[in-house]
Motif scaffolding. Structure first.
Motif, PDB file in Angstrom:
ATOM      1  N   THR A 161       0.138 -10.794 -30.192  1.00  0.00           N
ATOM      2  CA  THR A 161       0.080 -10.005 -31.419  1.00  0.00           C
ATOM      3  C   THR A 161      -1.373  -9.712 -31.764  1.00  0.00           C
ATOM      4  O   THR A 161      -2.208 -10.626 -31.785  1.00  0.00           O
ATOM      5  N   VAL A 214      -4.608  -9.301 -33.766  1.00  0.00           N
ATOM      6  CA  VAL A 214      -5.150  -9.892 -34.983  1.00  0.00           C
ATOM      7  C   VAL A 214      -6.452  -9.177 -35.324  1.00  0.00           C
ATOM      8  O   VAL A 214      -7.419  -9.262 -34.564  1.00  0.00           O
ATOM      9  N   PRO A 215      -6.520  -8.444 -36.439  1.00  0.00           N
ATOM     10  CA  PRO A 215      -7.780  -7.790 -36.826  1.00  0.00           C
ATOM     11  C   PRO A 215      -8.871  -8.825 -37.072  1.00  0.00           C
ATOM     12  O   PRO A 215      -8.621  -9.874 -37.672  1.00  0.00           O
ATOM     13  N   SER A 272      -4.427  -3.478 -41.694  1.00  0.00           N
ATOM     14  CA  SER A 272      -3.502  -4.579 -41.975  1.00  0.00           C
ATOM     15  C   SER A 272      -2.948  -5.122 -40.664  1.00  0.00           C
ATOM     16  O   SER A 272      -2.960  -4.442 -39.633  1.00  0.00           O
ATOM     17  N   GLN A 273      -2.466  -6.350 -40.705  1.00  0.00           N
ATOM     18  CA  GLN A 273      -1.849  -6.975 -39.533  1.00  0.00           C
ATOM     19  C   GLN A 273      -0.348  -6.748 -39.587  1.00  0.00           C
ATOM     20  O   GLN A 273       0.249  -6.699 -40.660  1.00  0.00           O
ATOM     21  N   SER A 293       6.532  -8.568 -35.778  1.00  0.00           N
ATOM     22  CA  SER A 293       5.902  -8.992 -34.526  1.00  0.00           C
ATOM     23  C   SER A 293       6.937  -9.605 -33.597  1.00  0.00           C
ATOM     24  O   SER A 293       6.982  -9.284 -32.400  1.00  0.00           O
ATOM     25  N   SER A 330      -0.419 -16.336 -34.464  1.00  0.00           N
ATOM     26  CA  SER A 330      -1.159 -15.133 -34.858  1.00  0.00           C
ATOM     27  C   SER A 330      -1.153 -14.968 -36.378  1.00  0.00           C
ATOM     28  O   SER A 330      -2.116 -14.446 -36.955  1.00  0.00           O
ATOM     29  N   TRP A 331      -0.086 -15.390 -37.012  1.00  0.00           N
ATOM     30  CA  TRP A 331       0.000 -15.352 -38.483  1.00  0.00           C
ATOM     31  C   TRP A 331      -1.141 -16.155 -39.104  1.00  0.00           C
ATOM     32  O   TRP A 331      -1.876 -15.672 -39.967  1.00  0.00           O
ATOM     33  N   GLY A 344      -4.646 -14.732 -38.205  1.00  0.00           N
ATOM     34  CA  GLY A 344      -4.945 -13.545 -38.990  1.00  0.00           C
ATOM     35  C   GLY A 344      -5.409 -13.862 -40.398  1.00  0.00           C
ATOM     36  O   GLY A 344      -6.269 -13.164 -40.959  1.00  0.00           O
ATOM     37  N   LEU A 381      -3.411 -10.843 -44.940  1.00  0.00           N
ATOM     38  CA  LEU A 381      -2.773 -10.304 -43.751  1.00  0.00           C
ATOM     39  C   LEU A 381      -2.391  -8.833 -43.866  1.00  0.00           C
ATOM     40  O   LEU A 381      -2.734  -8.020 -42.998  1.00  0.00           O
ATOM     41  N   TYR A 382      -1.682  -8.497 -44.901  1.00  0.00           N
ATOM     42  CA  TYR A 382      -0.953  -7.228 -44.911  1.00  0.00           C
ATOM     43  C   TYR A 382      -1.558  -6.185 -45.843  1.00  0.00           C
ATOM     44  O   TYR A 382      -0.923  -5.192 -46.169  1.00  0.00           O
TER      45      TYR A 382
END
Length: 887
Positions: free
Chosen positions: A495, A497-498, A508-509, A515, A545-546, A549, A599-600
């Motif tokens: 996934t 990840v910025p 945003s992720q 995912s 990844s969560w 991120g 994250l978002y």
């Protein structure tokens, strides 16, 4: 008598774990006072070697903790002025794979007044024993607790190691928060790529190094040396001086203010002459010493080979890649320097593999002649060369022909996305045609495995992009089917990840649930297609990844979440089997923070970002332009072709360092490799395995001995085929924890040598605890001897054994003992295995075992079965093999 004071300096803000340092006693010794320089460990806890403890035999991979490796540097603490513990917050085999740790270890220990030692995060079983027995975490070189050092320097390679940092500090009796550490504690510092957004862990460190660490690390140690000599300088005064060193970030010298919506509103420097931190840059990597005498570990590493950094930095400008931005500009080593370092490092370590490290190895200006020169020199020695970061568009047929000359493993290609459009978005100018043609060439060249790497969740990814990943994988799988039955394809999905300091830091992720859906969509699509039996699909856990991120673009408030999560039991978060998302969610709730904020949320281009005071050299204006070009799916050229004015180069002291290939390299590379003798000479070698070497597994011992032969210049004959293996055979495999006075092995050498000379040369290269006692040349017609019996002496260490049970065993015709293995439990008759057993006063057992084909029993298993001992009783046993009978 020594007076002690309990360290109550830090009161946890959470519950759920008893902090180790709450019960550790410390002497009244201040870090920077002049009388500290030559003092011995400050903690009152015993620091005896853990490998001498009876519980140590049950620890997984005990070789992680015993130290004493070849090329390790051990200095007398009383003869050095400054000491630093290089702390890696992961297990030994991960940490020792990192070249940066080896570089710093070499540079720091080159100074006579400075001692640099290593410490790694103990695995969960080792940690449990340390806490149970209240033993501190210690370094490998001297066995000193971390609290006794002047500095403890952590390497932060990624964001998922933060709880391990707290765990290591706690096991060392060091408060994790910088503001709670008084003068008696070490200066706790950090470096590594994660320091380019240091804010989530800023509260834990006195200072952090941003950028290249070669020169900064020495400057920090020199400042500590001067402070100790100056007698009166406090920790605060030391930090004041260090703020003027480029690359040093002191978190306490910056104040962070947040807006009503939770984002960072303002970053205020405490000192007007320290408004930002510019990364440290080494203008020429060849100007600094390289660790040619690299430590040779006992345990197998994640990357178990010699690594030579052929260049640092990258010119490609992939918009998702943080490393490509923060390590600019590109700086190459000279071809001659690489050749010398490769030859010397292989000579001093005995490794059988060489890796040429770079963010894009195929872009090295002289890569073709370099590979030919290396392979001409190394292939006769069966030393393989790998390039772990090859771009598809930098490969050519000649390069593949060189790489495969010794051994072929998997060939890695990273398309990243499934089609040309999305690759233009991320500034990776590969085409489907490039990828398919390269894959076909790889299979035709003889490789049986290609590994493809893709990312999901990239900016502007659509459902069609997922289908294109499936389609591209299927096409390559069909190419594999034409190669033959053995050709396969691995597809790995991660996934996106910025990251900070990249053009995608404003985006945003992809949500966690989405995912998972995308990964499963690709997995199902590939699994149902033609040639699917040849394809294996793997993926990184979206849960990891969560968390990554959250931290990659997080702010200073996240330090409270890290502390809380660690208090709730979080550790080894990068290891899927240990990651517990529910713990982290609870920590966020307890701290009143919403992870979705990090994250978002799409960031505004004018927003103050948590890392705005950390300057990577690449300007924010340049990153904005690249973000806009990503929206347009427009490519940016390689900056080798033209300067893009990204901001990192000042064109005076800092510029790209490129080394055009010298003409002589083409002539040298055209030479014919030397041939090996057709026949070999056989030798039978008797050796001992004692002391801490008893904790080596059989495979670890085999690697130790084979690499010792290489360092000694004794060339082993090898098998033929794609994977040549040294012709070395061991007669028995000792259980881990068992010592032996007499073990046997047989080797074949390409060049005959005097037996006494072989013994002398190999003993000079073996670690403490392993030594050769006899070398015999074997006639070509002599048959291989075999071991018929092995004799052991087991020390019971006051454990009482019932003599009647021994009599019952001796009088029995059948004596079943249950053995537990990987396939479950099964019974083995111990009676025919034992030819002699007797109690030897006061507390020993003499045991002779017959060697036979089929399943056997360890001496400890036989003693346990005969005397009805418990598992915990076995910890007290010391097993020594005293001899063997040959036939």
């Amino acid at each position: 008598m020594v007076n002690h004071a309990k360290a109550w300096f830090w009161t946890p803000v959470f519950t759920g774990v008893t902090t180790f340092y709450e019960t550790i006693n410390f002497r009244h010794v201040k870090l920077l006072t002049p009388n500290l320089g030559n003092q011995q460990p400050a903690t009152s806890i015993k620091t005896m070697s853990v490998s001498d403890q009876n519980w140590f035999v049950d620890i997984s991979r005990p070789s992680r903790y015993i130290g004493g490796e070849i090329n390790a540097v051990r200095k007398d603490p009383s003869e050095t002025e400054v000491s630093i513990a290089l702390a890696f917050p992961d297990v030994y085999e991960v940490g020792m794979s990192h070249l940066g740790l080896k570089i710093l270890y070499r540079i720091l220990n080159a100074e006579e007044w400075l001692a640099a030692e290593r410490v790694f995060c103990p695995w969960v079983d080792m940690e449990a024993e340390l806490r149970r027995l209240r033993l501190p975490l210690t370094t490998l070189e001297s066995g000193r607790p971390l609290a006794d050092f002047d500095l403890v320097g952590f390497s932060l390679q990624h964001e998922l190691c933060y709880t391990n940092v707290l765990n290591m500090l706690d096991l060392s009796g060091i408060p994790p928060l910088a503001r709670d550490r008084s003068e008696i504690f070490p200066l706790v510092i950090a470096g590594g790529p994660a320091c380019f957004n240091p804010e989530p862990v800023a509260d834990f460190f006195d200072l952090m190094v941003v950028g290249d660490g070669e020169s900064v690390a020495i400057e920090i140690c020199r400042a500590v040396r001067q402070a100790k000599r100056g007698q009166r300088m406090s920790r605060s005064d030391l930090l004041q001086d260090l703020r003027h060193v480029r690359g040093i970030y002191i978190p306490s010298f910056f104040q962070i203010h947040y807006g009503p919506l939770g984002s960072v509103e303002e970053i205020l420097p405490v000192y007007t002459d320290y408004p930002e931190v510019k990364k440290a840059i080494v203008p020429d990597i060849d100007a600094y010493p390289f660790p040619e005498r690299q430590i040779v570990p006992f345990t197998e590493l994640v990357h178990d080979r010699v690594s030579i950094e052929i260049s640092r930095g990258c010119t490609r400008g992939c918009r998702f890649c943080q490393a490509g931005m923060i390590y600019r500009p590109v700086r190459e080593r000279r071809l001659g320097s690489i050749m010398d370092k490769a030859e010397n490092t292989l000579k001093w370590t005995g490794y059988e593999d060489l890796s040429l490290l770079s963010l894009s190895s195929g872009d090295y200006s002289c890569i073709g002649p370099l590979l030919r020169l290396l392979m001409d020199r190394l292939s006769p020695q069966n030393i393989g060369v790998s390039l772990p970061s090859l771009r598809v568009d930098s490969l050519d047929t000649e390069m593949m022909e060189q790489i495969k000359r010794v051994r072929k493993t998997g060939f890695t290609l990273a398309p990243e996305a499934g089609n040309d459009r999305l690759r233009r978005v991320i500034n990776k100018g590969l085409t489907q045609k490039d990828i398919l043609e390269t894959s076909q060439a790889v299979y035709r060249a003889g490789w049986n495995l290609i590994k493809l790497y893709f990312m999901i969740g990239l900016p502007y990814e659509e459902e069609k992009d997922l289908l294109d990943i499936i389609d591209l994988s299927r096409q390559i799988a069909q190419l594999a089917s034409r190669r033959g039955k053995k050709a396969n394809l691995n597809v790995s999905i991660s996934t996106f990840v910025p990251k900070a300091h990249t053009p995608f830091m404003w985006t945003s992720q992809v949500p966690f649930e989405e995912s998972r859906r995308r990964i499963h969509r690709i997995q199902d699509g590939i699994g149902r297609g033609p040639g699917s039996s040849r394809v294996r699909v793997k993926w990184n856990q979206p849960e990891l990844s969560w968390l990554e991120g959250i931290f990659s673009r997080g702010d200073r408030r996240l330090g409270r979440v890290v502390s809380k999560a660690w208090g709730l039991g979080a550790k080894f978060d990068a290891w899927g089997e240990h990651f517990r998302k529910e713990v982290w969610k609870e920590a966020f709730v307890c701290c009143g923070l919403d992870p979705d904020l990090y994250l978002y949320r799409e960031r505004d281009l004018k927003e103050t970002l948590p890392w705005d005071h950390i300057q990577s050299g690449v300007s924010k204006a340049f990153l904005r332009k690249e973000w806009i070009k990503a929206v347009q799916a427009a490519l940016t050229p390689d900056c080798r072709r033209q300067c893009l004015e990204c901001g990192v180069c000042d064109h005076q002291d800092i510029d790209p360092v490129l080394h055009p290939c010298p003409e002589m390299a083409f002539d040298q590379a055209s030479g014919t490799p030397s041939s090996s003798p057709e026949s070999a000479t056989r030798y039978r070698i008797t050796y001992r395995k004692l002391a801490r070497a008893r904790h080596l597994s059989h495979l670890e011992l085999a690697r130790v001995i084979i690499r010792a032969f290489r360092r000694a210049g004794l060339k082993l004959a090898c098998s033929k085929g794609y994977h040549p293996m040294p012709k070395v055979s061991f007669f028995t495999a000792l259980p881990v924890g068992t010592e032996s006075m007499e073990e046997l092995m047989q080797v074949e050498l390409l060049h005959p040598a005097d037996a006494s000379g072989v013994k002398e040369r190999i003993n000079a290269e073996l670690p403490d605890g392993v030594d050769v006692t006899l070398v015999e040349e074997i006639s070509p017609v002599e048959k291989r001897v075999r071991i018929t019996e092995s004799r052991f002496l087991i020390t019971l260490n006051k454990l009482k054994c019932n003599e009647n049970r021994l009599k019952q065993f001796l009088q029995s015709d059948y004596f079943p003992i249950v053995k537990t293995g990987k396939k479950g439990e099964h019974e083995i008759d111990a009676r025919p295995l034992v030819s002699d057993i007797a109690l030897v006063p006061p507390d020993r057992v003499r045991l002779t075992l017959k060697e036979r084909e089929g399943p056997g029993l360890k001496p400890t298993e036989i003693i346990k079965g005969i005397f009805a001992l418990k598992d915990e009783d076995l910890r007290n046993l010391e097993v020594m093999k005293t001899g063997q009978t040959l036939a």
